[in-house]
Every structure is written in structure tokens, then in C-alpha cells.
Design a protein around this motif. Structure first.
Motif, PDB file in Angstrom:
ATOM      1  N   HIS A 122       0.907  -1.158  -0.064  1.00 47.40           N
ATOM      2  CA  HIS A 122      -0.154   0.009   0.123  1.00 47.40           C
ATOM      3  C   HIS A 122       1.065   1.313  -0.050  1.00 47.40           C
ATOM      4  CE1 HIS A 122      -2.898   2.777   1.533  1.00 47.40           C
ATOM      5  NE2 HIS A 122      -4.019   2.000   0.909  1.00 47.40           N
ATOM      6  N   THR A 123       0.608   2.300  -0.838  1.00 48.49           N
ATOM      7  CA  THR A 123       1.541   3.497  -1.112  1.00 48.49           C
ATOM      8  C   THR A 123       1.624   4.311   0.308  1.00 48.49           C
ATOM      9  OG1 THR A 123      -0.214   4.433  -2.468  1.00 48.49           O
ATOM     10  CG2 THR A 123       1.613   3.352  -3.600  1.00 48.49           C
ATOM     11  N   ASP A 124       0.269   4.503   0.673  1.00 47.79           N
ATOM     12  CA  ASP A 124       0.032   5.446   1.885  1.00 47.79           C
ATOM     13  C   ASP A 124      -0.582   4.916   2.870  1.00 47.79           C
ATOM     14  OD1 ASP A 124      -0.031   7.822   2.861  1.00 47.79           O
ATOM     15  OD2 ASP A 124      -1.748   8.656   1.849  1.00 47.79           O
ATOM     16  N   LEU A 125       0.067   3.899   3.814  1.00 47.00           N
ATOM     17  CA  LEU A 125      -0.733   3.173   4.806  1.00 47.00           C
ATOM     18  C   LEU A 125      -0.630   4.102   6.157  1.00 47.00           C
ATOM     19  CD1 LEU A 125      -2.687   0.896   5.045  1.00 47.00           C
ATOM     20  CD2 LEU A 125      -0.496  -0.586   5.741  1.00 47.00           C
ATOM     21  N   ARG A 126      -1.518   4.992   6.308  1.00 42.79           N
ATOM     22  CA  ARG A 126      -1.545   5.652   7.615  1.00 42.79           C
ATOM     23  C   ARG A 126      -2.785   5.607   8.193  1.00 42.79           C
ATOM     24  NH1 ARG A 126      -1.242  11.117   6.365  1.00 42.79           N
ATOM     25  NH2 ARG A 126      -1.743  10.556   4.303  1.00 42.79           N
ATOM     26  N   ARG A 127      -2.846   5.888   9.343  1.00 36.93           N
ATOM     27  CA  ARG A 127      -4.107   5.997  10.063  1.00 36.93           C
ATOM     28  C   ARG A 127      -4.966   6.874   9.780  1.00 36.93           C
ATOM     29  NH1 ARG A 127      -3.618   3.350  15.986  1.00 36.93           N
ATOM     30  NH2 ARG A 127      -5.903   2.860  15.363  1.00 36.93           N
ATOM     31  N   LEU A 128      -6.343   6.761   9.625  1.00 34.53           N
ATOM     32  CA  LEU A 128      -7.217   7.726   8.801  1.00 34.53           C
ATOM     33  C   LEU A 128      -8.059   8.506  10.143  1.00 34.53           C
ATOM     34  CD1 LEU A 128      -8.429   8.353   6.079  1.00 34.53           C
ATOM     35  CD2 LEU A 128      -9.849   6.560   6.368  1.00 34.53           C
ATOM     36  N   PHE A 129      -8.744   7.986  10.919  1.00 33.88           N
ATOM     37  CA  PHE A 129      -9.517   8.568  11.906  1.00 33.88           C
ATOM     38  C   PHE A 129      -8.785   8.897  13.182  1.00 33.88           C
ATOM     39  CE2 PHE A 129     -12.719   5.820   9.709  1.00 33.88           C
ATOM     40  CZ  PHE A 129     -13.220   7.139   8.922  1.00 33.88           C
ATOM     41  N   LEU A 130      -8.036   8.163  13.546  1.00 36.22           N
ATOM     42  CA  LEU A 130      -7.433   7.986  14.893  1.00 36.22           C
ATOM     43  C   LEU A 130      -6.015   8.425  14.986  1.00 36.22           C
ATOM     44  CD1 LEU A 130      -9.217   4.753  16.406  1.00 36.22           C
ATOM     45  CD2 LEU A 130     -10.064   6.964  16.551  1.00 36.22           C
ATOM     46  N   GLU A 131      -5.678   8.760  16.390  1.00 35.89           N
ATOM     47  CA  GLU A 131      -4.140   9.134  16.383  1.00 35.89           C
ATOM     48  C   GLU A 131      -3.416   7.835  16.307  1.00 35.89           C
ATOM     49  OE1 GLU A 131      -3.917  10.847  20.301  1.00 35.89           O
ATOM     50  OE2 GLU A 131      -5.727  12.068  20.016  1.00 35.89           O
ATOM     51  N   ASP A 132      -2.105   8.056  16.113  1.00 39.21           N
ATOM     52  CA  ASP A 132      -1.024   7.052  16.155  1.00 39.21           C
ATOM     53  C   ASP A 132      -1.077   6.459  17.636  1.00 39.21           C
ATOM     54  OD1 ASP A 132      -0.445   7.226  13.673  1.00 39.21           O
ATOM     55  OD2 ASP A 132       1.252   8.766  13.874  1.00 39.21           O
ATOM     56  N   GLY A 133      -0.917   5.305  17.753  1.00 38.72           N
ATOM     57  CA  GLY A 133      -0.800   4.728  19.184  1.00 38.72           C
ATOM     58  C   GLY A 133      -2.018   4.514  19.759  1.00 38.72           C
ATOM     59  N   TRP A 134      -3.425   4.524  19.446  1.00 37.57           N
ATOM     60  CA  TRP A 134      -4.455   4.416  20.090  1.00 37.57           C
ATOM     61  C   TRP A 134      -4.669   3.205  20.022  1.00 37.57           C
ATOM     62  CZ3 TRP A 134      -8.132   8.445  21.145  1.00 37.57           C
ATOM     63  CH2 TRP A 134      -9.369   7.909  21.750  1.00 37.57           C
ATOM     64  N   GLY A 135      -4.395   1.956  19.382  1.00 36.21           N
ATOM     65  CA  GLY A 135      -4.908   0.674  19.521  1.00 36.21           C
ATOM     66  C   GLY A 135      -6.178   0.340  18.437  1.00 36.21           C
ATOM     67  N   PHE A 136      -6.624  -0.670  18.244  1.00 39.41           N
ATOM     68  CA  PHE A 136      -7.510  -0.929  17.008  1.00 39.41           C
ATOM     69  C   PHE A 136      -8.684  -1.001  17.695  1.00 39.41           C
ATOM     70  CE2 PHE A 136      -3.302  -2.358  16.001  1.00 39.41           C
ATOM     71  CZ  PHE A 136      -2.829  -1.438  14.815  1.00 39.41           C
ATOM     72  N   PRO A 137      -9.580  -0.252  17.666  1.00 40.09           N
ATOM     73  CA  PRO A 137     -11.002  -0.300  18.617  1.00 40.09           C
ATOM     74  C   PRO A 137     -11.797  -1.216  18.095  1.00 40.09           C
ATOM     75  CG  PRO A 137     -10.937   1.766  17.417  1.00 40.09           C
ATOM     76  CD  PRO A 137      -9.418   1.143  17.225  1.00 40.09           C
ATOM     77  N   LEU A 138     -11.940  -1.841  16.709  1.00 42.30           N
ATOM     78  CA  LEU A 138     -12.570  -2.844  16.355  1.00 42.30           C
ATOM     79  C   LEU A 138     -12.312  -4.115  16.590  1.00 42.30           C
ATOM     80  CD1 LEU A 138     -14.434  -1.260  13.111  1.00 42.30           C
ATOM     81  CD2 LEU A 138     -15.365  -1.346  15.391  1.00 42.30           C
ATOM     82  N   ARG A 139     -11.294  -4.499  17.099  1.00 41.76           N
ATOM     83  CA  ARG A 139     -10.793  -5.765  17.453  1.00 41.76           C
ATOM     84  C   ARG A 139     -11.377  -6.268  18.686  1.00 41.76           C
ATOM     85  NH1 ARG A 139      -4.289  -6.813  16.776  1.00 41.76           N
ATOM     86  NH2 ARG A 139      -4.220  -6.256  14.453  1.00 41.76           N
ATOM     87  N   LYS A 140     -11.822  -7.439  18.913  1.00 45.63           N
ATOM     88  CA  LYS A 140     -12.695  -7.881  19.882  1.00 45.63           C
ATOM     89  C   LYS A 140     -12.018  -7.686  21.133  1.00 45.63           C
ATOM     90  CE  LYS A 140     -16.573  -8.529  17.749  1.00 45.63           C
ATOM     91  NZ  LYS A 140     -17.635  -7.993  17.955  1.00 45.63           N
ATOM     92  N   ASP A 141     -10.669  -7.554  21.163  1.00 41.16           N
ATOM     93  CA  ASP A 141      -9.896  -7.758  22.546  1.00 41.16           C
ATOM     94  C   ASP A 141      -9.374  -6.486  22.798  1.00 41.16           C
ATOM     95  OD1 ASP A 141      -8.107  -7.596  20.580  1.00 41.16           O
ATOM     96  OD2 ASP A 141      -6.932  -9.217  20.810  1.00 41.16           O
ATOM     97  N   TYR A 142      -9.898  -5.198  22.173  1.00 39.05           N
ATOM     98  CA  TYR A 142      -9.807  -4.023  22.402  1.00 39.05           C
ATOM     99  C   TYR A 142     -10.382  -3.678  24.012  1.00 39.05           C
ATOM    100  CZ  TYR A 142      -9.627   1.084  22.194  1.00 39.05           C
ATOM    101  OH  TYR A 142      -9.799   2.517  22.418  1.00 39.05           O
TER     102      TYR A 142
END
Lengths: 151, 362, 377
Positions: A122-142
Motif C-alpha cells: 500500500h502506497t500510503d498506509l497511515r491511520r485515517l480517523f484516530l491518532e497514532d498509538g491508539w490501538g485498534f478499536p474494532l478488534r474484539k480484544d480492544y
């Protein structure tokens, strides 16, 4: 093509994939190795010509991480669901399809942001909504530390 | 000191004579400056407030609403309340702004407007500067204001301000040409650059009618270019709020912003007053050649009323532009000037010269 | 500030004449908290990087913790101008999953409300489009007429914007007794007002100069980026789901799918203007024929979807809206994904606005008709 025709066609064309007729659309599960090649051939083949990526979503299952592609053909008006699974839930990585459907670039960024799926090449894989270092909220173990959702 | 509402010459002359007799020449001149200055300041401040109110009401009428209604009868005190609010507001300055230029810019803009307003003849005798290059002086000082706008945009240390200022610079420099050329057309017709002569020349009919086609064309061109000069209407690129938030005065607040705001409305008044004076006879009542009875009936209305009626007529047209048209783009604005208005103007001057030479006018 | 530096270092370096401008998150023409990092050379736009997430509210995450009827209330808050269509998408998805057939009355009312919402949305878009181009008067003309639709909504649903009118299996309440009369009054009124819109803006020379040939988006790009709705149809992308995958009462009505092949800002403008006429005619065909019957079918008090995956697409005012529900048989969904039209449309902006002026960027953004909560979710 109708759903049944599409199913027979796909079984013929992609013998290694797991193909079933779901409640609404034809579903095809491919391995992450075959993804890019399969996607390209689905788009470029004249019989299928899936040129419109409706929706790209990620789902976190207990054993594996899944990325779902809803595809439509603008001229032939048929819809199918392409799925890819990786058993590595913690550091999932699959190939990008943003070179096949340009719009996927931003959908992939969203999936990366919310589920932590890494898209290779992917040429531009950056976070879109959240800050860096937030975690991944839609994972079930979040862990919802500030209790936004669960009370 | 007899007061005559039709001719202020005697009044102003008497004040002058009284001052010269009562004081030393130096004191007399100083006092005259103070009186004239205060009069203009008062006029500008009050007329600015009135114009803001008028604009809000006119705009409201175009937009099917009432406009300010709560403060005072029909919202008459609304602009005064707004003005007090502006006076009390904190003056905020960007940290990396160029302090000196940032503070200087609003003054340059407003001084340019004051310089220009000096030559406007309000009524017989009510004009502070009446010299033989009146129109030339007006076109030259009115373009000083653009320096203030450029400075404001540059010194604010804000990219939006800078873009706005650059647009404004390009726009005003180009349209200055059309304003001057359309006025030049009328200078050829009037044979003078002095305002009193121009007004007096329209005793038998306004130039808009007597100069027929070329002066009509000049009037239309002047209105378009004048609107662009004042950064208004479809030409408000410099402060296009949907693109540049507020353009060159984005970073100004309080009274400094009020200066820009006021200068815009004085410029609107100046452009309208020049249009009214050069094309519509200024304070001269509506006269038709030798219809004596009609001309006498018109003379009953005082010149001051005539002047402001005409000015407000032109102001209304310019406001009408603003609340109807979408905004032009920066390249279109330059295309309009250099490809259309300028050639039209040049041909128009030639036509006017021919008409004056062949005496083919009324 | 730090991000600007970071972009300057990471992405391609700025040439001497180039500079970056942050448009937003507070900017009059971004219609919400959208930030775009625009690379300019003088007035020319070289590159646009949209930065979103300023009002990301985690709706998809929240949906995992609540029941299906509750999800509907959250969908209002995404694309608030197409609130009713978003509600309907979730309701239809749940109904399809449970294989519940809703009464005809519900279908008719849903379709009428859909079209009213579409009209209200297009009216607001028209107001704002004029305003973005500097014609401030359009704003008041459009809002004047939109008010009537909102009054109709208020009378029937109790809310003006976030209507919450749908439930899985039907509607919250029956329509108000005045509903039919007021809708008919509105149609006759608005038919006389639509030409006024054209007189005020569409025919204006400056407006046409500003829009014609600006922001070209070719058909292949529209499909590749997934630009749907009126914006996509103006590029010749036939994607009207009301036609291709009809739901509710759309199979019963006759209407044209408006397609334009000019691909520019003016085309996107005209497609929406024509859609308003189509919406009026759809409502006209249905309003007198609303069948008698129940306004909802009896559902279980706790709705549980069977295990599996369900996808429902509807056409909102902005384009294709999709709901993807993964259920594990419990009363709350395992995963919900909303495919929002604005999200895909926004990212085509760079393609369209490159090489044009700043003023054109504003006009192009305006014809994309972005609603930021719809993008951020």
C-alpha cells in the motif's frame, strides 16, 4: 449473470477457492496468497468484470481476521462477495488491492486504522480517523479504557 | 450669515471671511482645517453606519427576510450597537506579524478614502477641494488604498490574507484602467476635469443623456469597474469568504477591522458619488433643454437632496449586483477587464472624440 | 504545525514556488470539520490531502454493544440530511435477515419519506452550492422551501432532522392525518418554485462560467473511486439503486434515472436539479394510493438475527449507502459496517480538483455534497 451461473463460473475458474451461495450473494473465500491475482482476474476478465468495489470491510473473528470485498459489475449488474482470511490475528497482513480499485486505498486505510490489518504494497498506509498509538478499536480484544461504549 | 438650502456658497464664504478677520492667517487656516476635517469625519462615520444599515435592509429584501428589526425602530440602532461592539473588542495580532506594517495598513486604506472624498461636490459651495484636475486627483488617490490592502495581506503572516491581497492587487490595478478610461471619455465630452465645471455643464441635461451612446457605454463600464474597485459584489475575490475565510482582513479585529469595513463603504459612496456627478449631473436638478416650467419645478428640490437621491440610486444598483450574482474566479476577472472592458473603452473614447468633433450631441 | 512539517519531509518536497495551505477544520466551505492540506502554486491547486476523523464517533463500535432497533437511532447521526434513508437501510437489512414481509402501507410511506428527505437534502445542497460560489441569496430561497418538508416531518415523526421514523418491521407511528394534504400542497408549491431556482442560479452567466468544464471526473475514475449518487451519475455511471436493486415501493413507480455524460461540475449540478423533478413525480404517483393497513408488523420484543452476514444497499441523497451486518445469533450484532457514500466521494476530490484554482476547488467540493459525519462515522 445470475447467482447460480456466477457460482458455477467461479468454481470453474478458481478451483482452489472456497465458493458458496450465501443468503444474498455468491461468496468466495480465497487465501491471502491468491488474493491479488484473484482480484485482478475478477476485475479484468470480460465475463465477470467486477470493476466497482462497493465496500471493503474488516471483521475480527475469534480465530482469524477477515477482510470482505463487496464487488459489483457496472455493465453486467452482478454482485459477489470476496473474502480473504488470515490466521494471524495479531499481525494480519494481506496484499493491497488499491492498484486494482483505486478507491480501495482509503477503505484499506480505514481497515488498517480500526482493525490493524496491514496491507502489503500500500502506497500510503497511515491511520485515517484516530491518532497514532491508539490501538485498534474494532478488534474484539480492544479494551475500552474510558468506557465510551460499554457501561 | 444668511442660510440658503439651495446654495451653500454664501455660508462657506462667510465662515471663511469671519475666520480670516478674527484670527491670524495661520490660525485661520488651521481652524478651517479642523472644521472641515471634523465635518468630514462626522459625515463619514454617520454615513458609513447608514450605508451598513441600508445594505442589511437591501440584502434582506432580496433574500425575502426583514433584516435587523430588534434594536430601535426597524432596527435603526442596530449598526450603532454593532459599532460600539467593534470598538470594545480586543485587538488581536498574530505573533509573527510585521507589527509596524500590520498597524499601518488600516490607516492607509482609510486615508486614501478620505483623500478621495475631499473633491466630491455635495451641493453648490459644499466641496472642500475644487481645482482644475479634480477627476485626475480622484483617480490617483483612490488607488492608494490598494497599498494598504497589499500591506495588510502581507504583514498578517497568513496565507489566506496573502492570497486575498494578491488577488485584490491584481484586480484593482486592472480595473483602475477602466475607471480612468471611462472617466476620460466623459472628460473629453465635458472639456474639463474640474468638478464644478462638469456639474455646471449638465445644467441643460445630464451627460448620461446628452452624450448618448458613448456616455451610456461609459456609464455601464464605470459601474462594473467601480464595483470591482470597491472589492464588492461579484468581484469580492479579495475577501471571498467561502474560499479565503475573510481574505486580507482575516487577522484584523476590533477597530482595525472596522477601519477596513468603513473604508469599503466610503469607497462605495465615492464610486457612486462620482458616477452621480459625472454621469447624472451631481447636485444639478433634472433639466430638459428648454422646458422652462419643468426645469423650475425641479429646481424646488434642493441640490443636496438631488445629490443623495442619485448617489443612493447608484448604491442600490451596486448592492443589487452583490446580492444577485455569484462570484467570479480570479482569471475570469482579469479576462473580463483586459479582453472586454478595455477594448470597449478604447473604442468608446474614439467614438466620443468623433462625436465631440462633429458636434453630434444634444 | 508538526504535521505540516512531517508532510513536508515525508511526501514530495515543496518546490520554491509552492506552498501548503490548511483548509479546515474550521473553514466556511468544508461544511464541517474536514481538513484538507492543499498544495498550491499561486492560486493553482497541485495536490489535496484530505484529513478526516475530527468527529469520528465510533458508531460501528457502538453498534456492537446495542440491539438492532437501537442501531437505527445511531444511523440518523451519520448522514443527517439523508437520515430517513439510513434508517431504512438498517430496517430493511434486519427485515431481510428475518424474512419479514412488511405491509404495503409501510413500503409506500417509506418511499414517500425517502423522496421527501432527498428533496430536502438537495434543497440544502442547492442553497450551499450558491453560497460557496458567492451567490448568498440562494441560501434563503432554498431554506424557505426546505422548511415546508421539515414541517411535514415534524408533524409525522416529531423530529425535523434526525427523524428516527423506521423500525425493523415497519414504522414508529402511523402518518399524521394531515400528511397527504400537506405533501400535495408542497408538491404544487414547489413545482412553481423550482423554475425560480433556475432563474436565480442555473441560467446565470457567471455561474455557468464557473462550473462548465471544471472538475472533470471520467467514467472510469468514477467507478474506480466508487463515486456514487448524483456525483457519479453526472459522469455517466449508472448506479441508481432505486432502479437497479429496487426496494420498498420503488418497483411500483415510474421514474427516470438521471444520467449525464459531461462529467463536470455543471453536470453534477444539473443532475441534482433534475432529480428534484423526478422525486416530485415519484411522490405524486404514490401519495394518493397509500393502501390501508398496519403501519408495522408485530416483531418479537428482542430481535435476534440468525447467524450469518447480511448486506443492504439503499440510495441516499449522496449515493450508495450500505449496511453490512455480521450476526452471531445474539441480540446485538457481531460487527456492523456502514458503507457511506461521502467517504468514497471525498477521495475523488484530488483527482477532480488538481490543476484548477482554489475557487474551483470550493465549487467542486460543493457539488460532491459532502456531509462530514457521514464520512467520519
Amino acid at each position: 449473470m445470475t447467482h447460480d451461473e456466477l457460482k458455477t463460473y467461479l468454481i470453474d475458474k478458481f478451483p482452489s477457492a472456497e465458493i458458496a451461495l450465501g443468503a444474498q450473494y455468491v461468496q468466495m473465500i480465497v487465501s491471502s496468497v491468491d488474493l491479488h491475482q484473484t482480484a485482478a482476474s475478477l476485475k479484468n476478465s470480460k465475463d465477470t468484470s467486477f470493476d466497482y468495489l462497493i465496500c471493503l470491510s474488516g471483521v475480527d473473528y475469534p480465530e482469524y481476521m477477515e477482510v470482505v470485498y463487496h464487488l459489483e459489475s457496472v455493465d453486467l449488474h452482478h454482485v459477489m462477495v470476496l473474502k480473504v482470511r488470515t490466521s494471524d490475528r495479531l499481525n494480519p497482513a494481506i496484499d493491497t488491492v488499491s492498484d486494482i480499485w483505486i478507491g480501495a486505498k482509503y477503505h484499506e486505510r480505514e481497515v488498517y486504522d480500526l482493525l490493524g490489518v496491514h496491507f502489503n504494497n500500500h502506497t500510503d498506509l497511515r491511520r485515517l480517523f484516530l491518532e497514532d498509538g491508539w490501538g485498534f478499536p474494532l478488534r474484539k480484544d480492544y479494551v475500552d479504557e474510558i468506557r465510551i461504549v460499554e457501561r | 450669515m444668511g442660510f440658503n438650502f439651495y446654495d451653500f456658497t454664501a455660508l462657506t464664504h462667510n465662515i471663511h471671511v469671519g475666520l480670516v478677520e478674527g484670527f491670524s492667517p495661520f490660525m485661520a487656516t488651521t481652524l478651517e482645517w479642523v472644521i472641515v476635517g471634523t465635518a468630514y469625519l462626522l459625515f463619514v462615520a454617520l454615513f458609513g453606519l447608514l450605508l451598513v444599515y441600508a445594505e442589511r435592509k437591501v440584502c434582506a429584501a432580496f433574500q425575502q427576510r426583514l433584516g435587523p428589526m430588534r434594536v430601535g425602530y426597524w432596527g435603526l440602532l442596530q449598526t450603532i450597537a454593532d459599532f460600539i461592539k467593534l470598538l470594545m473588542k480586543e485587538l488581536i495580532m498574530p505573533r509573527k506579524a510585521d507589527r509596524f506594517l500590520y498597524n499601518l495598513a488600516p490607516f492607509i486604506v482609510i486615508i486614501a478614502s478620505f483623500l478621495a472624498i475631499a473633491v466630491i461636490p455635495f451641493a453648490p459651495g459644499l466641496q472642500s477641494l475644487d481645482f482644475d484636475i479634480g477627476l485626475f486627483y480622484l483617480t490617483s488617490v483612490s488607488s492608494v488604498g490598494v497599498i494598504g490592502i497589499l500591506l495588510a495581506g502581507w504583514s498578517s503572516n497568513n496565507k489566506y490574507s496573502l492570497i486575498g491581497a494578491m488577488r485584490s492587487g491584481a484586480q484593482i490595478l486592472s480595473y483602475e484602467l477602466s475607471v480612468s478610461l471611462s472617466l476620460l471619455t466623459m472628460i473629453i465630452f465635458a472639456g474639463s476635469m474640474q468638478f464644478s465645471t462638469i456639474v455646471e455643464g449638465q445644467r441643460d441635461g445630464w451627460y448620461l443623456f446628452t452624450g448618448h451612446i458613448p456616455s451610456l457605454v461609459a456609464f455601464i463600464v464605470f459601474l462594473i469597474a467601480g464595483t470591482a474597485e470597491t472589492n464588492r459584489g461579484p468581484f469580492d475575490l479579495a475577501e471571498a469568504e467561502s474560499e479565503l475565510t475573510a481574505g486580507f482582513h482575516t487577522e484584523y479585529s476590533g477597530i482595525k477591522f472596522a477601519f477596513f469595513f468603513l473604508a469599503e463603504y466610503i469607497n462605495l459612496f465615492i464610486i457612486s458619488a462620482v458616477a452621480a456627478t459625472v454621469f447624472l449631473g451631481g447636485w444639478m436638478p433634472l433639466h430638459f433643454g428648454h422646458l422652462e416650467a419643468f426645469n423650475h419645478a425641479m429646481d424646488v428640490i434642493p441640490p443636496l437632496v438631488w445629490f443623495f437621491l442619485k448617489v443612493f440610486g447608484v448604491i442600490f444598483i451596486i448592492m443589487w449586483f452583490k446580492w444577485t450574482f455569484p462570484r467570479l474566479r480570479v482569471d475570469q476577472i482579469l479576462t473580463l477587464e483586459w479582453k472586454y472592458l478595455l477594448p470597449i473603452n478604447l473604442i468608446n473614447i474614439l467614438l466620443m472624440a468623433l462625436i465631440v468633433l462633429t458636434k453630434f450631441h444634444f | 504545525m508538526s504535521e505540516i512539517k512531517e508532510v513536508m519531509i515525508n511526501s514530495d518536497r515543496l518546490a520554491t514556488d509552492e506552498y501548503l495551505v490548511n483548509m479546515g477544520p474550521q473553514h466556511p466551505s468544508t461544511h464541517g470539520v474536514l481538513r484538507m492540506l492543499v498544495k498550491l502554486e499561486g492560486e493553482k491547486v497541485l495536490n489535496i490531502q484530505p484529513h478526516i476523523g475530527y468527529i469520528h464517533s465510533g458508531i460501528e463500535k457502538m453498534c456492537e454493544a446495542i440491539s438492532y432497533p437501537q442501531i437505527i437511532h445511531l444511523t440518523d447521526r451519520m448522514d443527517y440530511l439523508s437520515a430517513h434513508m439510513n434508517n431504512e437501510a438498517v430496517a430493511l437489512c434486519v427485515e431481510n435477515a428475518l424474512q419479514v414481509e412488511v405491509p404495503d402501507r409501510v413500503k409506500y410511506i417509506r418511499t414517500i419519506m425517502d423522496e421527501l428527505a432527498r428533496l430536502a437534502s438537495h434543497q440544502l445542497w442547492w442553497c450551499v452550492m450558491g453560497m460557496d460560489l458567492g451567490a448568498l441569496t440562494t441560501f434563503f430561497y432554498g431554506l424557505r422551501d426546505r422548511e415546508m418538508i421539515l414541517d411535514i416531518f415534524e408533524e409525522t415523526c416529531g423530529a425535523r432532522l434526525t427523524v428516527n421514523y423506521n423500525l425493523p418491521g415497519g414504522l414508529m407511528f402511523d402518518i399524521h392525518p394531515n400528511f397527504q394534504k400537506r405533501v400535495k400542497d408542497f408538491i404544487t408549491y414547489f413545482r412553481t418554485k423550482l423554475p425560480e431556482y433556475d432563474q436565480l442560479l442555473s441560467g446565470n452567466v457567471i455561474f455557468r462560467e464557473r462550473t462548465e468544464g471544471i472538475g472533470h471526473l471520467s467514467l472510469s475514475d468514477a467507478i474506480a473511486y466508487g463515486v456514487t449518487g448524483p456525483s457519479g451519475r453526472a459522469s455517466g455511471f449508472s448506479n441508481d439503486l432505486r432502479k437497479h436493486q429496487p426496494y420498498s415501493a420503488y418497483p411500483l413507480v415510474k421514474f427516470n434515472e438521471i444520467i449525464d455524460h459531461r462529467c463536470d461540475t455543471l453536470a453534477r449540478y444539473e443532475v441534482r436539479m433534475k432529480e428534484m423533478h423526478e422525486s416530485l413525480s415519484i411522490i405524486e404517483q404514490l401519495i394518493d394510493n397509500i393502501p390501508e393497513g398496519d403501519y408495522a408488523v408485530k416483531m418479537k420484543s428482542v430481535i435476534k438475527l440468525p447467524e450469518g452476514e447480511f448486506y443492504q444497499r439503499v440510495e441516499t441523497a449522496r449515493g450508495e449507502f450500505g449496511v453490512y451486518i455480521v450476526s452471531d445469533g445474539k441480540k446485538n450484532p457481531y460487527r456492523v459496517k456502514f458503507r457511506s457514500p461521502g467517504f468514497s466521494n471525498l477521495f475523488a476530490l484530488n483527482k477532480m480538483a488538481k490543476g484548477h484554482k482554489i475557487a474551483d476547488l470550493v465549487a467542486i467540493m460543493s457539488t460532491l455534497d459532502l456531509v462530514i459525519p457521514d464520512i467520519d462515522r
